[in-house]
Design a protein around this motif. Structure first.
Motif, PDB file in Angstrom:
ATOM      1  N   LEU A   1       0.962  -1.337   0.110  1.00  0.00           N
ATOM      2  CA  LEU A   1       0.010   0.200   0.003  1.00  0.00           C
ATOM      3  C   LEU A   1       0.899   1.401   0.170  1.00  0.00           C
ATOM      4  O   LEU A   1       0.689   2.169  -0.671  1.00  0.00           O
ATOM      5  N   LYS A   2       1.928   1.220   0.713  1.00  0.00           N
ATOM      6  CA  LYS A   2       2.725   2.271   0.824  1.00  0.00           C
ATOM      7  C   LYS A   2       3.473   2.568  -0.567  1.00  0.00           C
ATOM      8  O   LYS A   2       3.691   3.868  -1.033  1.00  0.00           O
ATOM      9  N   ALA A   3       3.793   1.571  -1.186  1.00  0.00           N
ATOM     10  CA  ALA A   3       4.628   1.437  -2.417  1.00  0.00           C
ATOM     11  C   ALA A   3       3.495   2.140  -3.546  1.00  0.00           C
ATOM     12  O   ALA A   3       4.036   3.024  -4.412  1.00  0.00           O
ATOM     13  N   LEU A   4       2.281   1.807  -3.522  1.00  0.00           N
ATOM     14  CA  LEU A   4       1.308   2.279  -4.318  1.00  0.00           C
ATOM     15  C   LEU A   4       1.117   3.886  -4.113  1.00  0.00           C
ATOM     16  O   LEU A   4       0.967   4.431  -5.168  1.00  0.00           O
ATOM     17  N   GLN A   5       1.192   4.183  -2.928  1.00  0.00           N
ATOM     18  CA  GLN A   5       1.302   5.723  -2.616  1.00  0.00           C
ATOM     19  C   GLN A   5       2.225   6.264  -3.263  1.00  0.00           C
ATOM     20  O   GLN A   5       2.301   7.422  -3.764  1.00  0.00           O
ATOM     21  N   THR A   6       3.210   5.838  -3.234  1.00  0.00           N
ATOM     22  CA  THR A   6       4.514   6.481  -3.686  1.00  0.00           C
ATOM     23  C   THR A   6       4.761   6.548  -5.089  1.00  0.00           C
ATOM     24  O   THR A   6       5.013   7.393  -5.637  1.00  0.00           O
TER      25      THR A   6
ATOM     26  N   ALA B   1      -2.271   1.057  -9.685  1.00  0.00           N
ATOM     27  CA  ALA B   1      -1.560   2.085  -9.947  1.00  0.00           C
ATOM     28  C   ALA B   1      -1.944   2.549 -11.327  1.00  0.00           C
ATOM     29  O   ALA B   1      -1.996   3.696 -11.978  1.00  0.00           O
ATOM     30  N   ARG B   2      -2.097   1.556 -12.295  1.00  0.00           N
ATOM     31  CA  ARG B   2      -2.689   1.925 -13.650  1.00  0.00           C
ATOM     32  C   ARG B   2      -4.038   2.601 -13.715  1.00  0.00           C
ATOM     33  O   ARG B   2      -4.060   3.223 -14.739  1.00  0.00           O
ATOM     34  N   HIS B   3      -4.904   2.096 -12.955  1.00  0.00           N
ATOM     35  CA  HIS B   3      -6.454   2.542 -13.155  1.00  0.00           C
ATOM     36  C   HIS B   3      -6.786   3.662 -11.913  1.00  0.00           C
ATOM     37  O   HIS B   3      -7.913   3.984 -12.061  1.00  0.00           O
ATOM     38  N   GLY B   4      -5.929   3.809 -10.934  1.00  0.00           N
ATOM     39  CA  GLY B   4      -6.262   4.894  -9.841  1.00  0.00           C
ATOM     40  C   GLY B   4      -6.798   4.100  -8.497  1.00  0.00           C
ATOM     41  O   GLY B   4      -6.985   2.957  -8.470  1.00  0.00           O
ATOM     42  N   TYR B   5      -6.485   4.893  -7.411  1.00  0.00           N
ATOM     43  CA  TYR B   5      -6.623   4.318  -6.021  1.00  0.00           C
ATOM     44  C   TYR B   5      -7.729   5.276  -5.442  1.00  0.00           C
ATOM     45  O   TYR B   5      -7.312   6.441  -5.128  1.00  0.00           O
ATOM     46  N   PRO B   6      -8.669   4.790  -4.528  1.00  0.00           N
ATOM     47  CA  PRO B   6      -9.420   5.898  -3.910  1.00  0.00           C
ATOM     48  C   PRO B   6      -8.561   6.616  -3.019  1.00  0.00           C
ATOM     49  O   PRO B   6      -7.837   6.205  -2.155  1.00  0.00           O
ATOM     50  N   GLY B   7      -8.851   8.020  -2.991  1.00  0.00           N
ATOM     51  CA  GLY B   7      -8.159   9.110  -2.103  1.00  0.00           C
ATOM     52  C   GLY B   7      -6.873   9.613  -2.875  1.00  0.00           C
ATOM     53  O   GLY B   7      -6.123  10.289  -2.302  1.00  0.00           O
ATOM     54  N   LEU B   8      -6.207   8.768  -3.759  1.00  0.00           N
ATOM     55  CA  LEU B   8      -5.025   9.288  -4.571  1.00  0.00           C
ATOM     56  C   LEU B   8      -5.473   9.812  -5.859  1.00  0.00           C
ATOM     57  O   LEU B   8      -6.308   9.222  -6.630  1.00  0.00           O
ATOM     58  N   GLU B   9      -5.112  11.133  -6.246  1.00  0.00           N
ATOM     59  CA  GLU B   9      -5.169  11.831  -7.317  1.00  0.00           C
ATOM     60  C   GLU B   9      -4.402  11.224  -8.733  1.00  0.00           C
ATOM     61  O   GLU B   9      -3.088  11.223  -8.350  1.00  0.00           O
ATOM     62  N   GLY B  10      -4.931  10.737  -9.559  1.00  0.00           N
ATOM     63  CA  GLY B  10      -4.222  10.406 -10.755  1.00  0.00           C
ATOM     64  C   GLY B  10      -3.680   8.891 -10.996  1.00  0.00           C
ATOM     65  O   GLY B  10      -4.179   8.031 -10.169  1.00  0.00           O
TER      66      GLY B  10
ATOM     67  N   GLY C   1       1.602  -7.438  -5.219  1.00  0.00           N
ATOM     68  CA  GLY C   1       2.016  -6.821  -6.366  1.00  0.00           C
ATOM     69  C   GLY C   1       1.175  -6.491  -7.587  1.00  0.00           C
ATOM     70  O   GLY C   1       1.237  -5.647  -8.208  1.00  0.00           O
ATOM     71  N   LEU C   2       0.270  -7.851  -7.733  1.00  0.00           N
ATOM     72  CA  LEU C   2      -0.564  -7.529  -8.848  1.00  0.00           C
ATOM     73  C   LEU C   2      -1.621  -6.554  -8.566  1.00  0.00           C
ATOM     74  O   LEU C   2      -2.084  -5.664  -9.496  1.00  0.00           O
ATOM     75  N   SER C   3      -2.307  -6.440  -7.311  1.00  0.00           N
ATOM     76  CA  SER C   3      -3.083  -5.226  -7.022  1.00  0.00           C
ATOM     77  C   SER C   3      -2.339  -3.884  -7.172  1.00  0.00           C
ATOM     78  O   SER C   3      -3.124  -2.845  -7.380  1.00  0.00           O
ATOM     79  N   VAL C   4      -1.214  -3.779  -6.627  1.00  0.00           N
ATOM     80  CA  VAL C   4      -0.600  -2.714  -6.774  1.00  0.00           C
ATOM     81  C   VAL C   4      -0.571  -2.317  -8.026  1.00  0.00           C
ATOM     82  O   VAL C   4      -0.765  -0.855  -8.497  1.00  0.00           O
ATOM     83  N   CYS C   5      -0.124  -3.057  -8.919  1.00  0.00           N
ATOM     84  CA  CYS C   5      -0.128  -2.893 -10.365  1.00  0.00           C
ATOM     85  C   CYS C   5      -1.460  -2.273 -10.990  1.00  0.00           C
ATOM     86  O   CYS C   5      -1.327  -1.170 -11.753  1.00  0.00           O
ATOM     87  N   ARG C   6      -2.276  -3.019 -10.759  1.00  0.00           N
ATOM     88  CA  ARG C   6      -3.577  -2.825 -11.241  1.00  0.00           C
ATOM     89  C   ARG C   6      -4.152  -1.258 -10.718  1.00  0.00           C
ATOM     90  O   ARG C   6      -4.618  -0.502 -11.294  1.00  0.00           O
TER      91      ARG C   6
END
Length: 254
Positions: A41-46, A73-82, A66-71
């Motif tokens: 999760l911290k990696a995704l935020q970074t 990161a590509r499509h966006g995560y709630p609370g993170l812009e972009g 890692g698969l969830s992080v990759c997905r």
């Protein structure tokens, strides 16, 4: 060395602290700045907030795999812009092709199985950082005979498609085709043998020389993705034909 942008660094994500430090140290020895993260999760935020030049991402991570992080990161995560559209190189310790297929389907650009050979890792990192889908590299002015391309040609030209092995660039109708490193290698291999059926054993042997562990499933998946990016999803395909029970055949000028 990478260019002088603010995101001029590679993020290494692995919960194995010792291995992460080894990978990071090896990359820094070869001229790359790095940061290390051990939590998914911290990696995704970074990844989303800091936009590194490249991500080396392990599949098995705490909190978020890692698969969830990759997905995300590509499509966006709630609370993170972009999101993140830079290159992602996935690593796994599992000895089967399911994780590779899943990784490619979730948006990874390339894949390596552990234990990772340092020279292979460096080659993949360099190739991914060289790839720029928004910039067409200059091509030589000499014409290449389309009817007789050979495997060691630097530039292969067909009616609407130009493949440049040196710059790892494929240009179709004047537009760059955004291929991953492995997709480009497969397209270049098939295009170097137009009119010849390339069976999966031949393709696997070629990728093995490049440090890839390619199964029939990953070959088929990459062909499917190449067809989609070339706009060649007709049935039957007109550029890369499936020869059932045998392999794939690249059609040159159509």
């Amino acid at each position: 060395m990478m260019n002088g942008k603010d995101n001029n660094w590679i993020l290494v994500v692995d919960d194995d602290i010792e291995l992460a430090q080894l990978v990071s140290g090896f990359l820094e020895t070869n001229g790359y700045k790095t940061k290390v993260e051990h939590n998914g999760l911290k990696a995704l935020q970074t990844i989303i907030t800091e936009q590194p030049a490249l991500v080396v991402l392990d599949v098995m991570l705490p909190d978020m795999d890692g698969l969830s992080v990759c997905r995300q990161a590509r499509h966006g995560y709630p609370g993170l812009e972009g999101n993140y559209d830079g290159p992602i190189l996935m690593l796994t310790a599992l000895d089967n092709d399911i994780d590779e297929v899943a990784g490619l389907e979730t948006g990874a650009d390339d894949y390596l199985a552990k234990p990772v050979r340092s020279r292979v890792l460096l080659a993949r990192v360099r190739a991914l950082l060289r790839r720029n889908p928004h910039e067409v590299p200059p091509l030589p002015s000499t014409e290449t005979q389309a009817s007789e391309p050979v495997e060691d040609q630097a530039v292969i030209k067909f009616d609407d498609l130009v493949i440049d092995k040196k710059y790892q660039s494929a240009v179709q109708n004047g537009k760059v085709v955004d291929l991953t490193t492995a997709e480009f290698e497969l397209l270049a291999l098939l295009a170097s043998n137009p009119g010849v059926i390339c069976d999966r054993e031949f393709i696997s042997a070629h990728f093995h020389k490049l440090g890839y562990e390619s199964s029939n499933r990953t070959i088929d998946l990459r062909v499917s993705r190449i067809r989609k990016k070339l706009g060649d999803e007709n049935h039957p395909s007109t550029r890369i034909r499936t020869i059932h029970g045998k392999g794939y055949l690249f059609v040159g000028d159509r």
